[in-house]
Design a protein around this motif. Sequence first.
Motif, PDB file in Angstrom:
ATOM      1  N   ILE A  78       3.068  11.286  -6.183  1.00  0.00           N
ATOM      2  CA  ILE A  78       3.924  11.268  -7.097  1.00  0.00           C
ATOM      3  C   ILE A  78       3.211  12.290  -8.548  1.00  0.00           C
ATOM      4  O   ILE A  78       3.613  13.018  -9.296  1.00  0.00           O
ATOM      5  CB  ILE A  78       5.114  10.770  -7.607  1.00  0.00           C
ATOM      6  N   CYS A  79       2.576  10.860  -8.890  1.00  0.00           N
ATOM      7  CA  CYS A  79       2.441  10.498 -10.174  1.00  0.00           C
ATOM      8  C   CYS A  79       1.237  12.076 -10.837  1.00  0.00           C
ATOM      9  O   CYS A  79       1.244  13.093 -11.682  1.00  0.00           O
ATOM     10  CB  CYS A  79       0.747   9.778 -10.498  1.00  0.00           C
ATOM     11  N   ALA A  80       0.783  12.654  -8.925  1.00  0.00           N
ATOM     12  CA  ALA A  80      -0.584  13.471  -9.232  1.00  0.00           C
ATOM     13  C   ALA A  80       0.240  15.025  -8.952  1.00  0.00           C
ATOM     14  O   ALA A  80      -0.494  15.970  -9.792  1.00  0.00           O
ATOM     15  CB  ALA A  80      -2.030  12.832  -7.972  1.00  0.00           C
ATOM     16  N   ILE A  81       1.208  14.904  -8.307  1.00  0.00           N
ATOM     17  CA  ILE A  81       1.789  16.817  -8.202  1.00  0.00           C
ATOM     18  C   ILE A  81       2.578  16.728  -9.502  1.00  0.00           C
ATOM     19  O   ILE A  81       2.670  17.786  -9.895  1.00  0.00           O
ATOM     20  CB  ILE A  81       3.315  16.100  -7.320  1.00  0.00           C
ATOM     21  N   MET A  82       3.047  15.683 -10.426  1.00  0.00           N
ATOM     22  CA  MET A  82       3.549  15.482 -11.527  1.00  0.00           C
ATOM     23  C   MET A  82       2.079  16.062 -12.148  1.00  0.00           C
ATOM     24  O   MET A  82       3.251  16.975 -13.389  1.00  0.00           O
ATOM     25  CB  MET A  82       4.845  14.593 -12.277  1.00  0.00           C
ATOM     26  N   SER A  83       1.340  15.523 -12.321  1.00  0.00           N
ATOM     27  CA  SER A  83       0.258  16.032 -14.050  1.00  0.00           C
ATOM     28  C   SER A  83      -0.428  17.788 -13.419  1.00  0.00           C
ATOM     29  O   SER A  83      -0.342  18.115 -14.157  1.00  0.00           O
ATOM     30  CB  SER A  83      -0.495  15.173 -13.469  1.00  0.00           C
ATOM     31  N   GLY A  84      -0.219  18.044 -12.253  1.00  0.00           N
ATOM     32  CA  GLY A  84      -0.530  19.034 -11.667  1.00  0.00           C
ATOM     33  C   GLY A  84       0.408  20.148 -12.168  1.00  0.00           C
ATOM     34  O   GLY A  84       0.244  21.999 -12.559  1.00  0.00           O
TER      35      GLY A  84
ATOM     36  N   GLY B 117       0.921  -1.171  -0.230  1.00  0.00           N
ATOM     37  CA  GLY B 117      -0.358  -0.064  -0.873  1.00  0.00           C
ATOM     38  C   GLY B 117       0.436   1.655  -0.715  1.00  0.00           C
ATOM     39  O   GLY B 117       0.915   2.374  -0.743  1.00  0.00           O
ATOM     40  N   ALA B 118       2.182   0.907   1.036  1.00  0.00           N
ATOM     41  CA  ALA B 118       2.262   2.864   0.815  1.00  0.00           C
ATOM     42  C   ALA B 118       3.709   2.855  -0.013  1.00  0.00           C
ATOM     43  O   ALA B 118       3.426   3.953  -0.908  1.00  0.00           O
ATOM     44  CB  ALA B 118       3.613   2.309   2.366  1.00  0.00           C
ATOM     45  N   PRO B 119       3.883   2.413  -0.696  1.00  0.00           N
ATOM     46  CA  PRO B 119       4.858   2.713  -2.042  1.00  0.00           C
ATOM     47  C   PRO B 119       3.433   2.965  -3.284  1.00  0.00           C
ATOM     48  O   PRO B 119       3.951   3.729  -4.420  1.00  0.00           O
ATOM     49  CB  PRO B 119       5.234   0.850  -2.934  1.00  0.00           C
ATOM     50  N   ILE B 120       2.460   2.233  -3.497  1.00  0.00           N
ATOM     51  CA  ILE B 120       1.735   2.330  -4.506  1.00  0.00           C
ATOM     52  C   ILE B 120       0.609   4.081  -4.707  1.00  0.00           C
ATOM     53  O   ILE B 120       0.515   5.227  -5.125  1.00  0.00           O
ATOM     54  CB  ILE B 120       0.435   1.165  -4.552  1.00  0.00           C
ATOM     55  N   LEU B 121       0.676   4.205  -3.202  1.00  0.00           N
ATOM     56  CA  LEU B 121       0.159   5.878  -2.151  1.00  0.00           C
ATOM     57  C   LEU B 121       1.951   6.429  -2.543  1.00  0.00           C
ATOM     58  O   LEU B 121       1.396   8.071  -3.337  1.00  0.00           O
ATOM     59  CB  LEU B 121      -0.053   5.392  -0.853  1.00  0.00           C
TER      60      LEU B 121
END
Length: 182
Positions: free
Chosen positions: A22-28, A13-17
């Motif tokens: 990271i993906c959400a921040i980069m997309s933003g 769970g932690a690595p997925i989270l």
Amino acid sequence: MTKAKSSVMTDFGAPILVLVLICAIMSGLLAFTNSVTDPIIKKAEEEAKKAARIEVLPGADDFLQVEQAGLPDAVTEVYQATNDAGYTFSIVAQGYGGRNTLKMAVGIGMDGKLTGVKVLDHKETQGLGSKITTDEKFYGQFPGLDAAGAAGADTISGATFSSNYYKDAIAAAFAAFELVRG
């Protein structure tokens, strides 16, 4: 030696989270960058289009966009010179590279003769089909021709497909010219 306790949350769970964050921040960040650069890119594209219109219709002082129903599919924009020097046509046509791979600007004076033709972008074969932009003997024969003269213009030996696509694009501009002039 004691073995550390393992759990599904810490192992999976932690690595997925972390990856999701990271993906959400980069997309933003990418969205922010796009919102900043998009108006700059659109302005540069419009300036390039205007420069191409002036190049293919040198007698024009400024342009007004013309809305006309029934234009050939290849014609994407039509502009009339405000001083009645003629019309310019933005063409996106089929090239040897496929559909919508030949982009051109075509100028036609009020007398029905080509004032200029400029290839803005193409996907023609380098060295052969790309001669439509580098062989002055080919592209230099068009200014001053009417629709019949342009249809009968010479092609480039070894690059007849590209040459014919070029001539087809010019024919679409003449068809649009007849619609907007009439």
